[in-house]
Scaffold this motif. Structure first.
Motif, short mmCIF file in Angstrom:
data_model
loop_
_atom_site.label_atom_id
_atom_site.label_comp_id
_atom_site.label_asym_id
_atom_site.label_seq_id
_atom_site.Cartn_x
_atom_site.Cartn_y
_atom_site.Cartn_z
N SER A 25 -4.98 -4.55 -4.52
CA SER A 25 -3.66 -4.47 -5.14
C SER A 25 -2.85 -3.32 -4.55
CB SER A 25 -3.80 -4.31 -6.66
OG SER A 25 -4.25 -3.01 -7.01
N VAL A 26 -3.51 -2.19 -4.27
CA VAL A 26 -2.82 -1.07 -3.62
C VAL A 26 -2.29 -1.50 -2.26
CG1 VAL A 26 -3.13 1.23 -2.64
CG2 VAL A 26 -4.17 0.67 -4.85
N LEU A 27 -3.13 -2.17 -1.49
CA LEU A 27 -2.72 -2.63 -0.17
C LEU A 27 -1.60 -3.66 -0.26
CD1 LEU A 27 -3.24 -2.55 2.87
CD2 LEU A 27 -4.94 -4.36 2.54
N ALA A 28 -1.68 -4.56 -1.25
CA ALA A 28 -0.66 -5.59 -1.40
C ALA A 28 0.71 -4.99 -1.68
CB ALA A 28 -1.06 -6.55 -2.52
N PHE A 29 0.76 -3.97 -2.51
CA PHE A 29 2.05 -3.35 -2.81
C PHE A 29 2.57 -2.52 -1.65
CE2 PHE A 29 0.94 -4.18 -7.30
CZ PHE A 29 2.14 -4.77 -7.70
N LEU A 30 1.66 -1.98 -0.85
CA LEU A 30 2.11 -1.21 0.31
C LEU A 30 2.75 -2.09 1.38
CD1 LEU A 30 -0.82 1.35 0.82
CD2 LEU A 30 1.51 1.84 0.05
N GLY A 61 5.41 1.51 -2.34
CA GLY A 61 4.56 2.69 -2.29
C GLY A 61 4.35 3.33 -3.65
N GLY A 62 5.42 3.38 -4.46
CA GLY A 62 5.30 3.95 -5.80
C GLY A 62 4.37 3.15 -6.68
N GLN A 63 4.48 1.81 -6.63
CA GLN A 63 3.60 0.98 -7.44
C GLN A 63 2.16 1.04 -6.93
OE1 GLN A 63 4.43 -0.45 -10.28
NE2 GLN A 63 2.29 -1.10 -10.54
N GLN A 67 -1.15 2.00 -9.07
CA GLN A 67 -2.38 1.20 -9.13
C GLN A 67 -3.60 2.08 -8.86
OE1 GLN A 67 -0.53 -1.76 -10.42
NE2 GLN A 67 -2.41 -2.59 -9.54
N ALA A 68 -3.50 2.97 -7.87
CA ALA A 68 -4.60 3.87 -7.56
C ALA A 68 -4.86 4.84 -8.71
CB ALA A 68 -4.31 4.64 -6.27
#
Length: 459
Positions: A350-355, A386-388, A392-393
């Protein structure tokens, strides 16, 4: 005549449950009611639509938790009655306890809590955390210990979920972070504190038999079939819910096939490990939950399902023995491999997807119904990818840190002598808690005698 001390543990369980149910009756009489029926046809149709669209998902989740998860826990050959019954008891106890706490904290208006299907569903989601966590100490804890564990875990979960979803704005429609990761590390914390640094040797009743493994495999198949309902039920109806169902099916299909490949390659003779199949086939459903309703390519779901199966199988094969040797950490059902590792993988996805997601891509933002009602994605509005991703992290860190600390404290409380933890030689045995009719041709073993049962209560 004085009551023998050995009868106290037997009376503690019905006393605790009786007082709890009596208090709940009083609470419902004073505070809980239903909404007034509406005379307008439009409102009536809206309510009917919500019920008819939600209740099939709710029924699927009931089958998952009562039948599927219960059977999955029956891999211990002499603990099947206890696994099924305690799972059923904890589900009902935790659901009612969560309903009370959520009602008081979130839904109390003018002295009344208006009960509906959505509130009951969210309470059931809270109960799932308990059912997963107890897998770490399955067979080695008494019913009183399990109930105290549920009593402590539910309010901690509700506080953690509020921080992660409401305050941080984490988007997690399938509960990958808020449910699977939280419950995994809470259970491991309880196990570490309850058994401390004592290394638990392999128990003679701990080895599965073909019949117990078969029952557990049936539980896996039931969970596999109904898992998309668990992930999609809180999605906004429409495209988001449709994507969540499709992505979950793809991820779980990939995890089932990859589990067979990984298990066969890891065994020298190429045969399959039933433990790998029972757990690895479900790993895709754990990992995909956090990104299930996002407009990701279908290949993403397949890749995430395959990777989650690999980390699950590798966890059973290498990591669990390592943690047992180095940290003396007991994980009876391997919840770290099924819920922890795939959950972390899903959170990282999910972190990667938002990035990498483009801000102007239609449907790139997921749409999630929050437990408190409304749209959870509103919390994330105005943030860039990046903020989202950072949120998530942060949610992942909060879930792991809070659950581990709370689990350690709860496990320490479970060491109270009055909770009647069974002695080591009488663990994993139904005869300690149930009246079991012996087969005529079956001779009772030394562990199943009435004398040892009485000795267990005294100890």
């Amino acid at each position: 005549m004085a009551v023998p001390p050995s009868t106290y543990p037997r009376r503690l369980l019905p006393l605790f449950l009786g007082l709890f149910q009596g208090a709940l009756l009083l609470f419902f009489a004073l505070f809980v009611t239903y909404d007034e029926p509406s005379a307008q046809a439009e409102d009536t149709n809206l309510v009917a639509h919500k019920v008819y669209s939600t209740f099939p998902f709710f029924q699927d989740i009931q089958v998952m938790l009562v039948v599927g998860l219960g059977l999955l826990l029956t891999f211990l050959p002499r603990y099947g009655f206890s696994a099924l019954t305690h799972n059923f008891l904890l589900l009902n106890f935790s659901m009612q306890w969560a309903l009370v706490l959520q009602g008081l904290l979130q839904h109390l208006h003018h002295g009344q809590i208006h009960l509906d299907l959505h509130k009951l569903l969210i309470s059931e989601f809270a109960a799932v955390t308990v059912l997963i966590s107890v897998g770490a100490i399955l067979g080695r804890a008494s019913p009183c210990q399990l109930l105290l564990m549920a009593t402590c875990e539910i309010p901690i979960y509700l506080a953690s979920e509020w921080v992660i979803v409401t305050r941080l704005g984490v988007l997690d429609v399938g509960g990958t972070i808020t449910i699977h990761i939280f419950s995994c590390y809470f259970g491991l914390g309880v196990s570490k504190a309850l058994f401390r640094a004592t290394k638990q040797p392999l128990h003679p009743k701990e080895t599965p038999t073909p019949s117990s493994d078969l029952m557990s495999l049936v539980g896996t198949l039931i969970l596999w079939v109904f898992w998309p309902s668990f992930v999609a039920v809180l999605c906004q109806p429409g495209d988001a819910q449709h994507r969540a169902i499709l992505n979950t099916l793809l991820a779980m299909s990939a995890s089932a096939i990859t589990t067979v490949v990984a298990s066969s390659l890891l065994e020298r003779d190429g045969k399959l490990s039933l433990g790998h199949v029972q757990n690895g086939s479900l790993a895709g459903g754990v990992a995909i939950g956090v990104v299930a309703d996002m407009a990701v390519p279908p290949v993403t779901a397949l890749a995430l399902g395959s990777l989650s199966a690999v980390v699950c199988v590798l966890g059973f094969r290498f990591l669990s023995p390592l943690l047992g040797r180095k940290l003396t950490l007991l994980d009876q059902c391997g919840i770290h491999n099924l819920h922890g590792l795939p959950g972390i993988l899903g959170a990282a996805a999910s972190v990667l997807a938002f990035l990498v997601a483009s801000k102007d891509t239609a449907g790139s933002q997921p749409s999630q119904v929050s437990p408190a009602g409304g749209n959870a994605s509103e919390v994330a509005e105005g943030r860039g990818g990046g903020g989202q991703a950072l949120c998530q992290a942060a949610g992942l860190a909060v879930a792991i840190g809070a659950s581990l600390l709370a689990g350690l404290l709860t496990g320490t409380a479970l060491r109270l002598p009055c909770l009647a933890r069974p002695p080591e030689r009488l663990c994993f045995d139904d005869s300690l808690y149930f009246k079991i009719q012996q087969d005529q041709g079956e001779s009772p073993g030394p562990d199943g005698s009435a004398e040892e049962g009485a000795l267990a209560l005294k100890e």
